[in-house]
Design a protein around this motif. Sequence first.
Motif, PDB file in Angstrom:
ATOM      1  N   TYR A 508     -37.185  41.460 -27.657  1.00 53.39           N
ATOM      2  CA  TYR A 508     -38.166  41.215 -26.597  1.00 53.39           C
ATOM      3  C   TYR A 508     -39.094  42.399 -26.360  1.00 53.39           C
ATOM      4  N   ALA A 509     -38.820  43.544 -26.979  1.00 50.76           N
ATOM      5  CA  ALA A 509     -39.618  44.740 -26.701  1.00 50.76           C
ATOM      6  C   ALA A 509     -41.115  44.529 -26.916  1.00 50.76           C
ATOM      7  N   PRO A 510     -41.553  43.883 -28.015  1.00 51.72           N
ATOM      8  CA  PRO A 510     -42.997  43.705 -28.196  1.00 51.72           C
ATOM      9  C   PRO A 510     -43.654  42.977 -27.018  1.00 51.72           C
ATOM     10  N   LEU A 511     -42.939  42.034 -26.423  1.00 55.47           N
ATOM     11  CA  LEU A 511     -43.495  41.298 -25.288  1.00 55.47           C
ATOM     12  C   LEU A 511     -43.458  42.154 -24.027  1.00 55.47           C
ATOM     13  N   PHE A 512     -42.279  42.667 -23.744  1.00 60.17           N
ATOM     14  CA  PHE A 512     -42.100  43.386 -22.479  1.00 60.17           C
ATOM     15  C   PHE A 512     -42.990  44.627 -22.428  1.00 60.17           C
ATOM     16  N   ALA A 513     -43.040  45.383 -23.511  1.00 62.56           N
ATOM     17  CA  ALA A 513     -43.788  46.642 -23.490  1.00 62.56           C
ATOM     18  C   ALA A 513     -45.266  46.371 -23.275  1.00 62.56           C
ATOM     19  N   SER A 514     -45.804  45.406 -24.044  1.00 68.46           N
ATOM     20  CA  SER A 514     -47.247  45.223 -23.975  1.00 68.46           C
ATOM     21  C   SER A 514     -47.673  44.528 -22.681  1.00 68.46           C
ATOM     22  N   VAL A 515     -46.789  43.773 -22.052  1.00 67.54           N
ATOM     23  CA  VAL A 515     -47.160  43.107 -20.803  1.00 67.54           C
ATOM     24  C   VAL A 515     -46.992  44.062 -19.624  1.00 67.54           C
ATOM     25  N   SER A 516     -45.968  44.896 -19.705  1.00 63.60           N
ATOM     26  CA  SER A 516     -45.704  45.730 -18.538  1.00 63.60           C
ATOM     27  C   SER A 516     -46.703  46.870 -18.416  1.00 63.60           C
TER      28      SER A 516
ATOM     29  N   ILE B 525     -41.330  35.480 -33.444  1.00 64.86           N
ATOM     30  CA  ILE B 525     -41.123  36.199 -32.188  1.00 64.86           C
ATOM     31  C   ILE B 525     -42.172  37.299 -32.046  1.00 64.86           C
ATOM     32  N   ILE B 526     -42.365  38.071 -33.110  1.00 62.75           N
ATOM     33  CA  ILE B 526     -43.305  39.193 -33.030  1.00 62.75           C
ATOM     34  C   ILE B 526     -44.727  38.681 -32.807  1.00 62.75           C
ATOM     35  N   LEU B 527     -45.095  37.657 -33.583  1.00 61.90           N
ATOM     36  CA  LEU B 527     -46.466  37.145 -33.494  1.00 61.90           C
ATOM     37  C   LEU B 527     -46.742  36.560 -32.110  1.00 61.90           C
ATOM     38  N   SER B 528     -45.802  35.751 -31.629  1.00 56.56           N
ATOM     39  CA  SER B 528     -46.064  35.117 -30.337  1.00 56.56           C
ATOM     40  C   SER B 528     -46.048  36.148 -29.215  1.00 56.56           C
ATOM     41  N   CYS B 529     -45.196  37.159 -29.353  1.00 55.25           N
ATOM     42  CA  CYS B 529     -45.200  38.218 -28.344  1.00 55.25           C
ATOM     43  C   CYS B 529     -46.551  38.920 -28.320  1.00 55.25           C
ATOM     44  N   THR B 530     -47.086  39.183 -29.499  1.00 56.89           N
ATOM     45  CA  THR B 530     -48.373  39.857 -29.573  1.00 56.89           C
ATOM     46  C   THR B 530     -49.469  39.000 -28.942  1.00 56.89           C
ATOM     47  N   LEU B 531     -49.447  37.710 -29.280  1.00 56.58           N
ATOM     48  CA  LEU B 531     -50.454  36.799 -28.748  1.00 56.58           C
ATOM     49  C   LEU B 531     -50.378  36.733 -27.225  1.00 56.58           C
TER      50      LEU B 531
END
Lengths: 559, 572
Positions: A508-516, B525-531
Motif C-alpha cells: 500500500y505504500a505507493p498509495l499511502f505515500a503519494s496521497v498523504s 496494484i502499483i499502477l492503480s495506486c499511481t493513478l
Amino acid sequence: MDSSSRHADPALLCFESSRTRRLIIASYWAVVLLAVPLWWKSTSIERLSLPTSRVHAQRSRELSYAAEVQVQTTSAFEVQSLVKKIQDAPQLDRSALQASALNVQLGIGGNSNSTYNVVLEQGHSEAVVDGRKLRFGLGPAAMDSEKTSPAVSIETLADTLTKLLAPYATHSVTQMQTQRVMKYSPRYRLAFTLLNEDSSSGTAALSWDVQEAIQAHVGPLLEKLSDLHNFTIESQVQFHAPLAFQPRASRHGDEDVHGLSPEDLTVFINSAEWTLSSSVSNDPVIHFVLFIPSAKNSPLHILDNEGLSSNLRRTGIHLSNHGLSGLVHPSNAFLLPQWGGIVLLNPTPDPTSTLNIISRLTSSDLSSVFITFAHQLLTLLGVPGLPHNVRAVYYSDGAVQREPFTDWELDALLRRRARENIQSSTETLEAIVRLVDQIENMPVGQDVVGDVQDAIDALNDAHKSSRISPVTTLKHSARALTLASRAFFNPGMLALLYFPAEHTYAVYAPLFASVSAPLLGAILREFAAWRRARKARKCAGEQSREDDGGRKAHAAKAE
Amino acid sequence: MRWRGCWRTCFLLALHLVAASAQGEVFNEDLTLRPLRDGKLQARFSFTTLLKGATPRDPVALEQDDEAQHYTLFPLALGQILREHAVTELHLTLNAGKWNYDHWGHPDEPGVGTGAELWVWMGDTAVASVDRRWQGLRNSLAGLFCASLGHLDEQRTTSPTLTFQPEGSLPDFAHPHELRHATLPSEHVCTENLTPFLKLLPCKSLSGIASLLNPHKLFDADWHGLGVHVRYREGAGVEVRLAFQAVIDPVRYSHVGRRDWSLRSLFDHSIEKACPVARSSKVRVVLPSETSYSISPGPSDITDSVATYTVDTAEEALDVSMQWPGESNFKYPATSSVPPLTDISVHRNLKGTSQAEARLTLEITNNLPIYVSAGYLETMPWHLQFYLHTLHAQINDAQRDDLLNIISYTPPVPHSRPALLQAVLTLPPQATLHLTMDVAKPFLRYTEHPPDAQRGWDLPPAVLVPFAFGELSSINGTTAVEPPTMPSDRLKRATAQGRRPRRMYTPVLLVDLATPDFSMPYNVIILSCTLIALTFGTIFNLLTRRFVVVEVDPISVPDTPMADAAADGTPR
C-alpha cells in the motif's frame, strides 16, 4: 484602475474564501480519520481473549486422591494399636504418597465398601493380593497377647502398603522404566506381525494362529485395561523382511550362532523395507514383531553386554569355545521403548531335512511368544508390577482365570495416567496462552477459545471427581487432554503467520505515500497561513492604535 | 543334488498347498509375454490374492468399531483402507504413455488411459456419505501410492455407470451402490509409485515372478502402467489383483536391431527363487503366428499357442528367451499395409488456435464389415465447455446425425463440476464417422492455475465401448439405421450375454487456456495506486488552490497588498 474592473478579484469569489478552503481540507481529513477505524477493523486479526487467569489458576491446583484402607484381622490382634503403629511407622512413606497425590486414611473394620482392605493373619505366610484385598501374615509372635506385635512385620506391612499404593514414587520403577511407557492415548492400535527374514531360504513360518493366541494371552489383559484405553487389533505376515545389517557370526557350544549386539538391537527395525502398519488412522501403534531369521542367519540370539566386550577384546584372536559360553543372552526378546516388542523365534531344526519350514504356528507354539508379548504390552502401558514380597492370589483349582494384574496395580495406573493427563493438558493450555501472548499476529478464533474453555471445564471435573473415582477422573482428564491438544493444533491459528503486516504496508505504500503528501502539506500550509494572518491581525491592531494620529497627519498632509 | 532339489521342491509345494488351504487366503501370480507385430513385447504381471469368505464392509457398520483384521497374504495396508471407507470395488490405474490399439491390439489390462484413473463402487447410506468416503479414500490411496490422487476432487469426479459396470458382484446390502470415477491425465507413474506397490505383494520383489519388476528397466519401456483392482466375488471372497503392464522394445535394446529377447535382457533379472506362498506361479508366452522363432527352455505345456512355464518346479533360475534365428535385423511392417488389430480405431483432436474457442473432433473407424454400436463417454473438466447443439456426425462429408444418440448429458458447473456426456454411436461397416463439436475455453481464476501454467491442461481420455456387433445391419439394409430406442437396456443385455464389452481409451488432449501474466497483481496494484494518487493530487490541488490576480503592468506600484498575498506560499 480599469484593470481591476476588468478582472474581478478572485479572493472575493465564494469558493475562494479561506473559510471554504479550510472546510474542504477539513472534510478531506474527516474522511481519512473516519476511514481509519474501518480500515483497522477490516485488516485486524480476530484475536479473542483466552481465559488466561483460569489457565494459570490450574497450575496451583493440587490433585488429591483418597484411598481408604480398612484393616481387619482374622484373629485376636489389637487392631486399634496396630493401625496406630502402621500409621506411625516411618516406612509408610508420606512423601512418596504425597508425590502420587494420594491421601491415605487407615481405618478399622471389615465393611466391604471401603476401597482397600488389609487382612492381618497369623503365621509367616507370604503377602497375597486378592482383588483390592491384601492378606498379610504378621508372624507367630503377634499371637502373644502382649499387645505388641513385632515391629519388623509392621514395618514390612507399612512398606508394602506404600509400594502397592504409590508404586511409581517408591519402589524399583526406575526412570528408565517410565521412559518406556507409551504416551497416553484413549485408543491404541496393536499391530502383530510375523516377520520371516527370507522365507525362500528354507527357514520360515508361513502362517500363525494369531487370533487364538491373542484371545488367550492378550485378550484378558485388554479387558482389564478397558477403563484406560480402547484397542484396535491387526495382524499380518511378511515373507521377506531383510535386516539392514549383518548379524555377527560366532560359535556357542558346538553350534554356530548369529548374534545381535545391544547396538544392533537399536537399529534392528528396518522401517524402510518392512511395512509394519498403515497410516489409516492417527492412533498410536504398538508393534509386536515375531521375527524368524533366515537359514543364513539362524539361529539368531541376543548377545550379552559382557559377551560383547569379551568378543571385542578377542577381535583378531580365534574364538575358543569355552571363553564364549556366556556370550549368548538367555532371553530372545527385547523391547523398544514407546514402540513395541520383538521376539526372535528360532524354529527347532528338523534333523531329517535341511528345510525348516513351518506351515502353521499353532497356538501352543505361540503360547510362550504371546506371554512375552503380553508382558511387553504391560510394560509399555505402564502397569507397575507388584513389590517383590507380594504375589497375586492363585487359585490352585485353576477354574478361575488368573487375573493378568491386580486391582491395586490398575488403580495405581489409573491414578498415574489421570495425573499425567491433567499435568500435560495444563502445560498445553499454558503453552497456548504463552504462544498467543508472544506472537501478536496469531489469530485466535471462537473454536480455540471454546476448546480451551471446555478443556478447563474438563480439568475442573477431573479435580472434582478425583476423590470419588479414579476412572471418572481419567475420563475427564483424557477429554481435557484431547481438547487442549486440539486447541493447540488448530489450523486457524497459523493462517496469517506467513503474511506479516510489513508486506501489507509495502503493497500500500505507493498509495499511502503519494496521497498523504499533499494532504499533510495542505494542512501545514493552511496552519502557517492562519498563524501569520493572526499575527498580522495582532500587529495590525497595535499598529492601528499607534497609527491613528499618524493617519490623520498623513491625510492632512495629503490635503 | 538334482534329486534333492526335486524332493525339496515337492516338499515345499505340498507345504504351500496345505498352508494356503488352511488359511483361506490364496495367492497366484503370473506373467504373460506377448510379442507384438511391430517388434515390441507386451509384458503383463498379475498378482492375485483372494481372501476367501470375506465380504466388503457394510457402510452401515461404519458407526461401530471394526472387527480385528488378521491377514496372512492379503496386504494389510490396502485392506485397512478398504474397510475404513467401506469400499466394495476399487480400480486404480497409473499409466504412462499412449496405448497404440492399432498395432498392439486390446491390452490384457483394459485400463490403459494415460495418467491416473480411479473408480470405485461403494454402498450409499446416510451413516457416512459416499462423497465423504470417496474423498477419504483418494487421500488414503494418495498416501499409500505416493501419487497426487488427492487432486481427483469433485472437479473431476463423475458417475458414468454405463461404461464402468462392476467387474465383480455387489453384495446384497439394504441400500444401493454408487459409482465414483475420476481421471487425472497429468499424473505420471514412476519409481515412487512402484515401491509401495511392491510392498503390497507377499513376496515383495525378492522372490517369484515379482523379482523381475526392476524399476530401471520397467520405466524405460515404451508404455508402462500399474493397476490395483479389488472386487468382491460372490461365494468366493474379496479379491485384490495387483497388475503391472509394460510394452518393451527389444529392438531398441539390441545393438544390431534384432527383436530377440530373454527375461534377462528385458528385466536385468531372471527368476532365481519361487515365492514360497504362491499357489501357482506361471510364466506364459503367447507364441507368434509365424513359425520362424525358437524358444528356450522348452515349455512345460503348450496349449492354444501359449507356452507355459511353472516357476514352482523350476530347479534353477528361469530365464525364458525367444529368438528369430533367420532374421538378421527386424523390419518394421509398413503401417499402411497392415490392418488395425482392433474392431474400431479412434482418433481425437482439438482444433483451433484461439484462446476462447476450439473444435473437438473425433474420428471413429469401423474396421469390421458389419454394423457396430459403441458407447461413447466423455468426462470433461469444466476447462472445456461443450456447445452441445453443435455436435454433429458426418460420414464422407455427409451429415449423419441419426447415427448419434445422446443418452445423458450433465453440463459442467464452472469451478466445481465436470461435464459428463454419454452417447451411443452406430458405426456403419468399413466407414469412418466424424464427430465434431464446438467448445469454449473458459477463463480461470488467478489461483486456479497450476504451477506450470503455460504447459496447458491435460484433458482426460474419452472412452469407447463397442458393445453390439452386426445386429443392426439386417434391420434396414445399408440405409440409415434408427438408433436403438433403449440403449441402456441394450448395454445391459450385451453385458448379460457374457461378452464383456472392452473399453478403449483415446489419447489425452492438451488444451491451452488463456494464462495471465502472473506478476500482474503487483503491477495492477502499483499502477492503480499511481493513478489514484495522481487524480487525487490534481483534484485536491484544484479545490484548495488560492487564485490571485497578478498585475503585470510595469507602471503599477509593485508593493500592493495583492502581491503580498501571492507570495505567501499558497499552492500554484
